[in-house]
Design an enzyme around this catalytic site. Structure first.
Site, PDB file in Angstrom:
ATOM      1  N   SER A  81       0.933  -1.226   0.025  1.00 24.00           N
ATOM      2  CA  SER A  81       0.064  -0.012  -0.167  1.00 24.00           C
ATOM      3  C   SER A  81       1.020   1.521   0.002  1.00 24.00           C
ATOM      4  O   SER A  81       0.690   2.216  -0.779  1.00 24.00           O
ATOM      5  CB  SER A  81      -1.032  -0.172   1.116  1.00 24.00           C
TER       6      SER A  81
ATOM      7  N   HIS B  39      -2.065  -8.904   1.821  1.00 26.50           N
ATOM      8  CA  HIS B  39      -1.447  -7.775   2.531  1.00 26.50           C
ATOM      9  C   HIS B  39      -2.906  -7.430   3.516  1.00 26.50           C
ATOM     10  O   HIS B  39      -3.030  -8.020   4.335  1.00 26.50           O
ATOM     11  CB  HIS B  39      -1.498  -6.592   1.429  1.00 26.50           C
TER      12      HIS B  39
ATOM     13  N   HIS C 259       5.676 -12.717   7.072  1.00 27.46           N
ATOM     14  CA  HIS C 259       6.010 -11.320   6.895  1.00 27.46           C
ATOM     15  C   HIS C 259       7.178 -11.352   5.763  1.00 27.46           C
ATOM     16  O   HIS C 259       8.040 -12.133   5.822  1.00 27.46           O
ATOM     17  CB  HIS C 259       6.168 -10.570   7.955  1.00 27.46           C
TER      18      HIS C 259
ATOM     19  N   ARG D 165       3.160  -4.933  16.676  1.00 28.55           N
ATOM     20  CA  ARG D 165       1.637  -4.540  16.813  1.00 28.55           C
ATOM     21  C   ARG D 165       0.820  -5.780  17.032  1.00 28.55           C
ATOM     22  O   ARG D 165      -0.351  -5.430  17.353  1.00 28.55           O
ATOM     23  CB  ARG D 165       1.512  -4.110  15.126  1.00 28.55           C
TER      24      ARG D 165
ATOM     25  N   ASP E   1      -2.226  -8.511  11.508  1.00 32.14           N
ATOM     26  CA  ASP E   1      -3.533  -9.001  11.264  1.00 32.14           C
ATOM     27  C   ASP E   1      -4.171 -10.059  12.119  1.00 32.14           C
ATOM     28  O   ASP E   1      -5.378 -10.629  11.987  1.00 32.14           O
ATOM     29  CB  ASP E   1      -3.668  -9.423   9.622  1.00 32.14           C
TER      30      ASP E   1
HETATM   31  N1  NMX Z   1       1.266 -19.627   5.529  1.00 31.19           N
HETATM   32  C1  NMX Z   1       1.529 -20.606   4.592  1.00 31.19           C
HETATM   33  N2  NMX Z   1       2.467 -20.198   3.833  1.00 31.19           N
HETATM   34  C2  NMX Z   1       3.304 -19.132   3.970  1.00 31.19           C
HETATM   35  C3  NMX Z   1       2.913 -18.306   5.044  1.00 31.19           C
HETATM   36  C4  NMX Z   1       1.925 -18.625   5.753  1.00 31.19           C
HETATM   37  N3  NMX Z   1       1.562 -17.621   6.594  1.00 31.19           N
HETATM   38  N4  NMX Z   1       3.979 -17.474   4.960  1.00 31.19           N
HETATM   39  C5  NMX Z   1       4.799 -17.796   3.908  1.00 31.19           C
HETATM   40  N5  NMX Z   1       4.634 -18.848   3.452  1.00 31.19           N
HETATM   41  C6  NMX Z   1       5.060 -19.409   2.126  1.00 31.19           C
HETATM   42  C7  NMX Z   1       5.096 -18.443   1.048  1.00 31.19           C
HETATM   43  O1  NMX Z   1       3.727 -18.406   0.428  1.00 31.19           O
HETATM   44  C8  NMX Z   1       5.991 -18.934   0.300  1.00 31.19           C
HETATM   45  O2  NMX Z   1       5.520 -20.485  -0.380  1.00 31.19           O
HETATM   46  P1  NMX Z   1       5.960 -20.568  -1.831  1.00 31.19           P
HETATM   47  O3  NMX Z   1       7.435 -20.696  -2.020  1.00 31.19           O
HETATM   48  O4  NMX Z   1       5.399 -22.003  -2.042  1.00 31.19           O
HETATM   49  O5  NMX Z   1       5.400 -19.603  -2.769  1.00 31.19           O
HETATM   50  C9  NMX Z   1       6.959 -19.617   1.364  1.00 31.19           C
HETATM   51  O6  NMX Z   1       6.399 -19.667   2.401  1.00 31.19           O
HETATM   52  C10 NMX Z   1       8.254 -18.305   1.404  1.00 31.19           C
HETATM   53  O7  NMX Z   1       7.511 -17.162   1.717  1.00 31.19           O
HETATM   54  P2  NMX Z   1       8.196 -16.116   2.568  1.00 31.19           P
HETATM   55  O8  NMX Z   1       9.433 -15.527   1.935  1.00 31.19           O
HETATM   56  O9  NMX Z   1       8.310 -16.766   3.896  1.00 31.19           O
HETATM   57  O10 NMX Z   1       7.304 -14.916   2.823  1.00 31.19           O
HETATM   58  P3  NMX Z   1       6.895 -13.837   1.472  1.00 31.19           P
HETATM   59  O11 NMX Z   1       7.631 -12.731   1.886  1.00 31.19           O
HETATM   60  O12 NMX Z   1       7.055 -14.258   0.258  1.00 31.19           O
HETATM   61  O13 NMX Z   1       5.539 -13.474   1.881  1.00 31.19           O
HETATM   62  C11 NMX Z   1       3.663 -12.906   3.262  1.00 31.19           C
HETATM   63  C12 NMX Z   1       4.977 -12.600   3.043  1.00 31.19           C
HETATM   64  C13 NMX Z   1       3.103 -12.120   4.367  1.00 31.19           C
HETATM   65  C14 NMX Z   1       2.849 -12.713   1.940  1.00 31.19           C
HETATM   66  C15 NMX Z   1       3.318 -14.372   3.546  1.00 31.19           C
HETATM   67  O14 NMX Z   1       3.992 -14.876   4.944  1.00 31.19           O
HETATM   68  C16 NMX Z   1       1.659 -14.766   3.862  1.00 31.19           C
HETATM   69  O15 NMX Z   1       1.272 -15.145   2.747  1.00 31.19           O
HETATM   70  N6  NMX Z   1       1.290 -14.706   5.013  1.00 31.19           N
HETATM   71  C17 NMX Z   1      -0.257 -14.811   5.249  1.00 31.19           C
HETATM   72  C18 NMX Z   1      -0.840 -13.785   4.795  1.00 31.19           C
HETATM   73  C19 NMX Z   1      -0.848 -12.509   5.905  1.00 31.19           C
HETATM   74  O16 NMX Z   1      -0.819 -12.714   6.884  1.00 31.19           O
HETATM   75  N7  NMX Z   1      -0.819 -11.274   5.258  1.00 31.19           N
HETATM   76  C20 NMX Z   1      -0.431 -10.067   6.035  1.00 31.19           C
HETATM   77  C21 NMX Z   1       0.844  -9.550   6.151  1.00 31.19           C
HETATM   78  C22 NMX Z   1       0.599  -8.247   6.921  1.00 31.19           C
HETATM   79  N8  NMX Z   1      -0.126  -7.265   6.295  1.00 31.19           N
HETATM   80  O17 NMX Z   1      -0.975  -6.722   6.880  1.00 31.19           O
HETATM   81  O18 NMX Z   1       0.085  -6.891   5.065  1.00 31.19           O
HETATM   82  C1  MLT Z   2       2.222  -3.531   6.580  1.00 23.39           C
HETATM   83  O1  MLT Z   2       1.503  -3.091   7.719  1.00 23.39           O
HETATM   84  O2  MLT Z   2       2.095  -2.862   5.625  1.00 23.39           O
HETATM   85  C2  MLT Z   2       2.322  -4.966   6.610  1.00 23.39           C
HETATM   86  O3  MLT Z   2       2.980  -5.493   7.744  1.00 23.39           O
HETATM   87  C3  MLT Z   2       2.935  -5.657   5.289  1.00 23.39           C
HETATM   88  C4  MLT Z   2       4.383  -5.219   4.981  1.00 23.39           C
HETATM   89  O4  MLT Z   2       5.012  -4.414   5.698  1.00 23.39           O
HETATM   90  O5  MLT Z   2       4.985  -5.683   4.046  1.00 23.39           O
END
Ligand code: NMX
Ligand code: MLT
Length: 513
Positions: A318, A348, A394, A403, A449
């Protein structure tokens, strides 16, 4: 509270809660006498009452609401703009000196993994309002969340949580504001709170099952024709002055967000009747009030919620999107909407909605007294179905999000026995282990979240599809503050280089697949 016969009839005709009409009556007095603007100002003028009467019982809240904003209240200026203006020459002098002294230094290597991996780990932009440390978490202008909870001004009625107006001041100036500065900012926002009629016409045209984030996006775009930034640009404003118009738009947007978001909430999930603003309240307290959640506890939660979601350095989807779009000198309305549309993605900001759904699903499946083994199995089932565990992981953080921790502290104080809160605590015991066992998740710990929805549902805000709108209202404060600062320092248009996979092979060698 005594009501005139005419107003009593009006309340009956509209089935309007007595308090709403009474509030209008009260704030009329407030505005026309000595009160300094106040949230009620825009609700209180005679045209409001007249407009409600004209719209009639079948008029629809949006039309009555929109029509009531013919005359605009005069903005009372607090010292925020002047404070920012006074800092700009020195800031820009410092930035020039940094560039001169360190411009040729390298901030890191870029590998093919980074290029192919969502630019993770690439330091590629300057963003002043906050900085994220992978282990410690976020610092807003150098302050941690516990420090800000301690130091930022609180509501005058004796609240414990910081006012988001305080962090807004901090974002824009780098300084912790005084109580008086924050009160004056609250008042200025209140005088800017008129919502243009077009917003309600646009909302009116959308089916009620339109996702609240889509409604928010459309509502903000409906205000874009009012952009002072876009107008100034068309009139040939000098580039050193354009930040002033970014500031003006940002203030207008932030001021209007509570009314706009509350209208979306009430038309989507409630009876569609709007609740008048309360001129005695702060920005977040009034937000809760206009949604129809009026307890002191909800107002406190909203103050905390709106403070901690405000910013998370510049690389998140964002913030980065707002920054990128703004760098083309798209106005703050267009830039923010772009960022919010990124926030609406489930990886996100929409994750807060997904978390509550998933918690409800968990509860349905395993009940309130589930063992750790049952919960572990449920988490594995989620992963095996090809979904992520929402609220965990994350892109930058490698520890529990502060948070999350501060929301847990809030819950321990206010809702220690809530079954959903207990479930969140139990999941904290099992999810990191499971995610670690997958061998690929870089951060198995909870993010912001994982906790926010549980606090909201406890106080009756159970409509999880609305949660990202709340996140967005808060995030607007952070990203619009940086947008203003970016224009003040003349940041250039953002344009990183991309390459093709063929380019990578040509440079490093062909591969056999
Ligand atoms: N559940 C399942 N798989 C996960 C999760 C999770 N919570 N977190 C990471 N992975 C997987 C990810 O999908 C990836 O799989 P693949 O190689 O098969 O594509 C692998 O682990 C490596 O990912 P990371 O490098 O650890 O994480 P990345 O930086 O790519 O993604 C998020 C970060 C936040 C997108 C990821 O952790 C996620 O999808 N979390 C769940 C959704 C979430 O809670 N998002 C909110 C973030 C905060 N916000 O407010 O924005
Ligand atoms: C945010 O607050 O924007 C989330 O934690 C996602 C991020 O920092 O990448």
């Amino acid at each position: 509270m005594r009501m005139s016969p005419a107003r009593r009839a009006l309340a009956r005709a509209w089935n309007t809660p007595r308090a709403v009409v009474a509030m209008t009556t009260t704030t009329t007095t407030t505005t026309t006498t000595s009160a300094p603007g106040g949230w009620g100002a825009r609700w209180s003028s005679a045209p409001v009452v007249a407009a409600i009467a004209r719209a009639g019982p079948r008029g629809g809240f949006e039309r009555a609401f929109g029509r009531s904003f013919g005359a605009s209240a005069r903005a009372r200026e607090c010292a925020l703009k002047a404070t920012v203006a006074a800092q700009i020459p020195k800031t820009n002098e410092r930035l020039r000196a940094i560039k001169k002294a360190h411009g040729d230094q390298s901030v890191g290597e870029v590998t093919v993994n980074m290029v192919m991996g969502g630019m993770r780990g690439i330091t590629g932009m300057m963003y002043e309002t906050s900085l994220l440390d992978a282990e410690e978490g976020i610092r807003f202008r150098g302050y941690t969340i516990p420090e800000l909870r301690e130091r930022l001004p609180k509501a005058s009625g004796g609240g414990d949580e910081p006012l988001p107006e305080g962090i807004m001041w901090l974002m824009l100036t780098g300084e912790i504001p005084s109580d008086a500065q924050v009160r004056a900012l609250t008042e200025e926002l209140a005088t800017r709170g008129e919502v243009p009629r077009a917003v309600f016409d646009v909302l009116d045209a959308l089916p009620k099952n339109t996702h609240p984030m889509t409604q928010l996006s459309a509502a903000l775009l409906a205000m874009q024709p009012e952009s002072k930034f876009a107008k100034a640009y068309q009139e040939g404003v000098h580039k050193t002055k354009i930040w002033e118009h970014a500031f003006e738009d940002s203030m207008d947007i932030i001021a209007r967000l509570p009314a706009v978001c509350a209208a979306i909430y009430r038309r989507t999930f409630k009876d569609g009747k709007l609740i008048a603003a309360d001129s005695s309240l702060d920005w977040a307290g009034n937000f809760a009030h206009m949604m129809g959640h009026d307890s002191d506890a909800v107002k406190e939660l909203m103050r905390l919620y709106m403070t901690i979601h405000v910013d998370h350095e510049g690389g998140n989807v964002s913030a980065h999107t707002t920054h990128l779009v703004g760098s083309a000198l798209s106005d703050p309305y267009l830039s923010l909407v772009a960022g919010l549309n990124g926030l609406a993605g489930p990886l996100h900001g929409l994750a807060n909605q997904e978390v509550l759904k998933w918690l409800n699903e968990t509860r349905e499946k395993v009940g309130d007294d589930a063992s750790n083994e049952q919960l572990t199995q449920f988490v594995w089932d989620t992963l095996k179905s090809g979904r992520v565990v929402p609220g965990y992981g994350h892109g930058v953080l490698r520890k529990t999000d502060p948070r999350y921790t501060c929301q847990r502290e809030f819950a321990l104080k206010h809702l220690p026995n809530d079954p959903m809160f207990k479930l969140v605590g139990k999941l904290f015991e099992v999810v990191p282990g499971v995610l670690t066992e997958t061998g690929k998740v870089k951060n198995p710990w909870p993010n912001v979240d994982a906790h926010s929805g549980v606090l909201l549902q406890y106080y009756g805000i159970t409509e999880e599809n609305f949660y990202t709108v709340l996140f967005g209202a808060s995030r607007a404060i952070g990203v619009l503050s940086q947008l203003t600062l970016s224009r003040a320092s003349g940041y250039p248009i953002e344009r990183p280089k991309s390459v093709t996979s063929e380019w990578i092979e040509n440079k490093f060698g062909k591969v056999q697949a």
